[in-house]
Design a protein around this motif. Structure first.
Motif, short mmCIF file in Angstrom:
data_model
loop_
_atom_site.label_atom_id
_atom_site.label_comp_id
_atom_site.label_asym_id
_atom_site.label_seq_id
_atom_site.Cartn_x
_atom_site.Cartn_y
_atom_site.Cartn_z
N SER A 52 0.86 -1.18 0.00
CA SER A 52 0.00 0.00 0.00
C SER A 52 0.89 1.22 0.00
CB SER A 52 -0.89 0.01 1.25
OG SER A 52 -0.08 0.18 2.41
N TYR A 53 0.27 2.41 -0.03
CA TYR A 53 1.08 3.63 -0.01
C TYR A 53 1.95 3.68 1.23
CZ TYR A 53 2.37 8.51 0.32
OH TYR A 53 3.07 9.67 0.46
N GLU A 54 1.37 3.32 2.39
CA GLU A 54 2.13 3.37 3.64
C GLU A 54 3.28 2.38 3.61
OE1 GLU A 54 1.48 2.79 8.45
OE2 GLU A 54 -0.18 2.47 7.05
N ILE A 233 14.25 11.10 6.37
CA ILE A 233 13.23 12.12 6.58
C ILE A 233 12.05 11.54 7.33
CG2 ILE A 233 11.56 13.63 5.41
CD1 ILE A 233 13.64 13.94 3.16
N GLU A 234 11.63 10.34 6.93
CA GLU A 234 10.50 9.67 7.58
C GLU A 234 10.78 9.46 9.06
OE1 GLU A 234 6.99 7.19 8.08
OE2 GLU A 234 7.61 8.82 6.77
N ARG A 235 11.99 9.00 9.38
CA ARG A 235 12.35 8.77 10.77
C ARG A 235 12.33 10.07 11.56
NH1 ARG A 235 11.34 5.11 13.73
NH2 ARG A 235 10.45 6.87 14.83
N SER A 236 12.87 11.12 10.95
CA SER A 236 12.91 12.41 11.62
C SER A 236 11.52 12.98 11.83
CB SER A 236 13.75 13.39 10.78
OG SER A 236 13.75 14.67 11.37
N GLU A 265 0.54 15.60 13.60
CA GLU A 265 1.88 15.54 13.02
C GLU A 265 1.99 14.40 12.01
OE1 GLU A 265 4.31 17.57 13.25
OE2 GLU A 265 3.36 18.90 14.69
N ARG A 266 1.35 13.29 12.31
CA ARG A 266 1.41 12.18 11.38
C ARG A 266 0.67 12.51 10.09
NH1 ARG A 266 0.86 6.97 15.48
NH2 ARG A 266 3.08 6.86 15.98
N ALA A 267 -0.43 13.27 10.22
CA ALA A 267 -1.14 13.69 9.01
C ALA A 267 -0.23 14.56 8.15
CB ALA A 267 -2.41 14.44 9.38
N ARG A 268 0.51 15.47 8.80
CA ARG A 268 1.45 16.30 8.06
C ARG A 268 2.57 15.45 7.47
NH1 ARG A 268 1.09 20.36 12.25
NH2 ARG A 268 3.17 19.87 12.98
N ALA A 269 2.99 14.44 8.25
CA ALA A 269 4.05 13.55 7.77
C ALA A 269 3.59 12.78 6.54
CB ALA A 269 4.46 12.57 8.87
N GLU A 270 2.35 12.32 6.55
CA GLU A 270 1.83 11.59 5.40
C GLU A 270 1.84 12.46 4.15
OE1 GLU A 270 0.91 8.39 4.97
OE2 GLU A 270 1.77 8.10 6.96
N GLU A 271 1.47 13.74 4.33
CA GLU A 271 1.46 14.64 3.18
C GLU A 271 2.89 14.88 2.68
OE1 GLU A 271 0.38 17.11 0.10
OE2 GLU A 271 -0.75 15.63 1.26
N GLU A 272 3.83 15.03 3.62
CA GLU A 272 5.23 15.20 3.22
C GLU A 272 5.72 13.98 2.46
OE1 GLU A 272 8.04 16.44 6.12
OE2 GLU A 272 6.70 17.91 7.02
N LYS A 273 5.35 12.78 2.93
CA LYS A 273 5.76 11.55 2.26
C LYS A 273 5.19 11.49 0.85
CE LYS A 273 4.32 8.82 5.55
NZ LYS A 273 4.02 7.60 6.34
N ARG A 274 3.91 11.89 0.73
CA ARG A 274 3.28 11.87 -0.59
C ARG A 274 4.01 12.79 -1.56
NH1 ARG A 274 -0.72 14.12 -3.78
NH2 ARG A 274 -0.81 15.98 -2.49
N GLN A 275 4.37 13.98 -1.06
CA GLN A 275 5.08 14.93 -1.92
C GLN A 275 6.46 14.40 -2.30
OE1 GLN A 275 3.87 17.58 -3.36
NE2 GLN A 275 1.87 17.29 -2.36
#
Length: 308
Positions: A52-54, A233-236, A265-275
């Motif tokens: 999946s995306y995650e 980045i994901e870890r950070s 924060e995780r929602a923001r992290a998900e968006e950062e990952k998508r970008q």
């Protein structure tokens, strides 16, 4: 002395070890872990190891069938997951039922091994390799429930636990880099992306030979280095999310503040990952890779890549 840095095992599992010519690497690792010579017949697909995306950021699954017709689940988890034990159970249960044909007898259920390589502190324990199996012990007599002679003949097993899934958890971060045996040599590679010189473990010679970063085509090297950067980045981001969530909870004096802060924060992290994934796709597109190749590398739909 060690080899120069090699391709991370999670990347290799995604992109290289599914090829039959590279089965010898997985066979070597399994043989050292299970202490018997293992031969992999094929890599399988199941609902439980679809990406999946995650998954692009958290785990890599391989489901293999060995020459004894047993199923082996390989899973790597990089980021902390509080319910990981339950996910292990779910994965084993899923493949067990998927590979029993409709109407088949229970005696046809395949043996499953769950191999879990984790890069976080799962549960509480100081060791770095844990093994779990199912035994039935009498609560009054203290005796072990065993197979009858007929069952041994029918199932070709000597003990009850051999019918049930067996679990291995390798806590990479607990390993102290001192390789005392051939399994430790493998764990050293899993932790450091390097193979110790004069390693005798099965499969590590092929790791040192075939998993060199410089062996990758240029586009693949670029994608690989981007993958490693994404991991950092994901870890950070996750560490920051946890800390911010804790700070919010303390400031407000409410336990739910922690959960809300982490969720935001995780929602923001998900968006950062998508970008990050989209930018990786753009970079690969600029390098001239086809939309189909980029889809395989990033997990994005071809239709999305076409719009970039």
């Amino acid at each position: 002395m060690t080899t120069k840095p090699l391709i991370r095992f999670d990347w290799a599992m995604k992109r290289l070890l599914r090829q039959k010519s590279n089965f010898v690497i997985l066979e070597g690792f399994l043989s050292e872990l299970l202490k018997e010579d293992i031969i992999i017949e094929q890599i399988l697909e199941s609902e439980s190891n679809q990406e999946s995306y995650e998954d692009k950021f958290n785990r890599v699954d391989i489901l293999a069938l060995n020459s004894k017709k047993e199923l082996v689940i390989f899973e790597i988890q990089n980021n902390k997951q509080v319910d990981y034990f339950q996910r292990m159970l779910y994965g084993v249960s899923k493949v067990t039922t998927e590979y029993l044909g409709l109407g088949e007898r229970y005696s046809r259920i395949k043996k499953v091994y769950s191999i879990n390589i984790v890069y976080f502190d799962l549960g509480q324990g100081k060791d770095y390799v844990y093994y779990g199996k199912t035994d039935f012990v009498g609560i009054h007599q203290g005796d072990l429930l065993e197979l009858s002679a007929k069952q041994k003949e029918l199932f070709e097993k000597e003990a009850v636990y051999q019918l049930f899934p067996e679990f291995y958890v390798i806590k990479i971060n607990n390993f102290n880099d001192l390789a005392k045996d051939t399994l430790d040599e493998w764990i050293y590679y899993l932790k450091n992306d390097e193979v110790l010189n004069n390693s005798k473990a099965k499969g590590l010679k092929e790791v040192a030979e075939y998993l060199k970063i410089q062996n990758l085509p240029e586009a693949e090297q670029n994608a690989y280095f981007k993958h490693i950067e994404n991991k950092r980045i994901e870890r950070s981001v996750i560490d920051t999310a946890v800390m911010d969530g804790i700070d919010i909870g303390r400031a407000e004096g409410r336990a739910e503040g922690i959960a809300e802060g982490i969720a935001e924060e995780r929602a923001r992290a998900e968006e950062e990952k998508r970008q990050l994934v989209l930018q990786t796709a753009r970079n690969l597109k600029n390098l001239g890779l086809s939309n189909e190749q980029i889809a395989i590398a990033t997990g994005l739909p071809v239709t999305t890549i076409e719009t970039l």
